[in-house]
Design an enzyme around this catalytic site. Sequence first.
Site, short mmCIF file in Angstrom:
data_model
loop_
_atom_site.label_atom_id
_atom_site.label_comp_id
_atom_site.label_asym_id
_atom_site.label_seq_id
_atom_site.Cartn_x
_atom_site.Cartn_y
_atom_site.Cartn_z
N ASN A 243 0.92 -1.53 -0.09
CA ASN A 243 -0.12 0.59 -0.20
C ASN A 243 0.63 1.29 -0.21
O ASN A 243 1.68 1.33 0.98
CB ASN A 243 -0.77 -0.36 1.78
CG ASN A 243 -2.18 -1.74 0.82
OD1 ASN A 243 -3.01 -1.18 -0.18
ND2 ASN A 243 -1.97 -2.91 1.47
N GLU A 244 1.16 1.54 -1.03
CA GLU A 244 2.24 2.75 -1.57
C GLU A 244 1.56 4.14 -0.70
O GLU A 244 0.45 3.53 -1.21
CB GLU A 244 2.46 3.08 -2.93
CG GLU A 244 3.71 1.93 -3.21
CD GLU A 244 4.60 1.41 -2.94
OE1 GLU A 244 4.84 1.91 -1.79
OE2 GLU A 244 5.95 0.75 -3.01
#
Length: 641
Positions: free
Chosen positions: A175-176
Amino acid sequence: MSETSPTVSILDAVGQKQLTQSERFEKVRTLVHPNSTSACTALAAEVADLIRARTQENLDTVLGLATGSTPVPFYRELIRLHREEGLSFRRVITFNLDEYYGLSRDHPESYLRFMRDQLFDHVDLDPSRTHIPDGTVSPDDVYHHCLDYERRIADAGGIDLQILGIGRTGHIGFNEPGSPIDSPTRMIVLDRVTRQDAAADFMGIANVPRSAITMGVGTILAAKRLVLMAWGAGKAEIVREAVEGPISDIVSASFLQTHSNATFLLDAEAASGLTRFRQPWRTGQIAWDATMQKRATVWLSRTLEKPILKLLADDYAENGIGGILTGELNAAEKANEDTFQLLQSAVNGDVIQASGQGNTTEIKKILIFSPDPLDGIVGMGATLARLIAQGHDVHLAIQTSGNLRVTDSAARGFSETTKGLTALDAASDSSSAMADYANEILRDLDEKGEFGTDSPSVRALKSQILRADTNQAIRILGLEPSRIHFIDASFYENGRYRRFRFDEADLVPVRELLDQISPDLIFITGDANDPSSPQRIAFRIFAEVWQTTLDSHSTVWLFPGSGKPYGAQESDLSVPVSPDQLKQKADAIQRFRSVGADETADTITARDRRVATEYDTLGLAEYEAMETFRRWTPLSAADHQ
Ligand code: F6R
């Protein structure tokens, strides 16, 4: 931990936020262990308790799993518990966080392969109860695949305990930055920093997949218990942001602050950015010894942007460090001068004298350990040149071949040049042997394909290319190549990035070298790096050999790992670097054309300049640049695991 489990977590009191004064800046439960081994032993014991308790109640345990270097020692401990203490995984169901998109399932870097190698193949887990997103589904099927993944988690009853690592972008799973708090499992484009960090695993950033399928932040937060592990100084900054910073989608891991049962499990280096360690005077009572006084005064000077000798008693008092002042008249002046003198005495171009080994006029034997060929030059190239110029007997030990970092284009370039040369004298036997060799290399490179692994011949060639770069670089610093000792550590030759491990065979060449040279001064790095990095492993090998070395007349200096210099407050020795020496260092770094360097010579030398500026701002003399060192005194080997 699941509500149905009767065991109390051995990690912490479940669900509690920070209570003690020293932890008051931390917005999520944070536990610090001296090293990753002890942290993983504690976590594995908690997981084992959970599995046993639920199995006894005839319930499955659903574990959420992570990949990467961080959980490797945790999986090793689970395997040990299975083998030696009968821990069974028959009633365990697993869900992994993520998988690269586009990698075949048996690619050495696929997360499926990773999980098999690191855990699944070594315990009694039923393969049909393990789940990893499938990075090979067609783009059209990704959406449904992700929905299905969520459904399977729900059908299993939700995740009881989710293991997490943290990326330098602050990601959990993949989850950037920009991932919403309620994001579900989905396809994501990987951040540039994340791809850069994976470049070594894939032998070059060009080979790193651009996207991945990951559980969402929402999926992760739905787990009943979350444990995020982080090791090494490289994670300190992002850990601080996640633990002490605002809750924000810029740092996905900060969302753990919203969970009622989340724990950050850290080793000392990963925790070093937290206020309680970085500025302990802000979080509790302090015994003001000289070191602590130096740290706090440097901090005050930086915070107020005022040279140390101009700090007033009010400055100390108003910023919560009045305890340094003795109460006497002129106490501030005395405190200022004490710190100023300490900093001043650490700035020394005479390394021999600073080491308590006489002075520069005496010829000393000096051994510099460089884990990767570049490390020694990046960390202390100018000091190295200075010691050589002073006529000392300098030796450079290159601990690993570094061949995993050499680009394919360097190997291809060499082979094409060789072919060109052989064409000049095609009839001779030696030419045809060389042409065969060059063709073999080119064929191996072609066959390797996009994500493949180098053949032994290609790796051997890459080692030689990097040696040639190293020899050239070192000549620029004034050292003869005959003074370089290439160790070619076997842990590196036989391993992969993020999964290196060493054994007895790795200790032998280091021991022999120390016996052979019997150095007065030793320089080494890697003590604070990620535990699975070649740098840290090379350091541990040295530390283990050192424990059993009887003759310890040497002074051991640490130069900073990952190129990040020590700050003035923590440096025991800061060696001034002149403009010419800095240029010499930059020239040497530029010789390393064959490696996809993470940083340019400009970035590295700019950092050395910033250290000098820092001293200048504190009110000390202004130099062009500086290289910084810390004195190393051996602790127990366990401290470096
Ligand atoms: C891997 C994962 C990632 C990693 C993170 C840290 O499944 O979800 O979030 O945990 O990139 O990687 P390492 O542990 O290699 O530093």
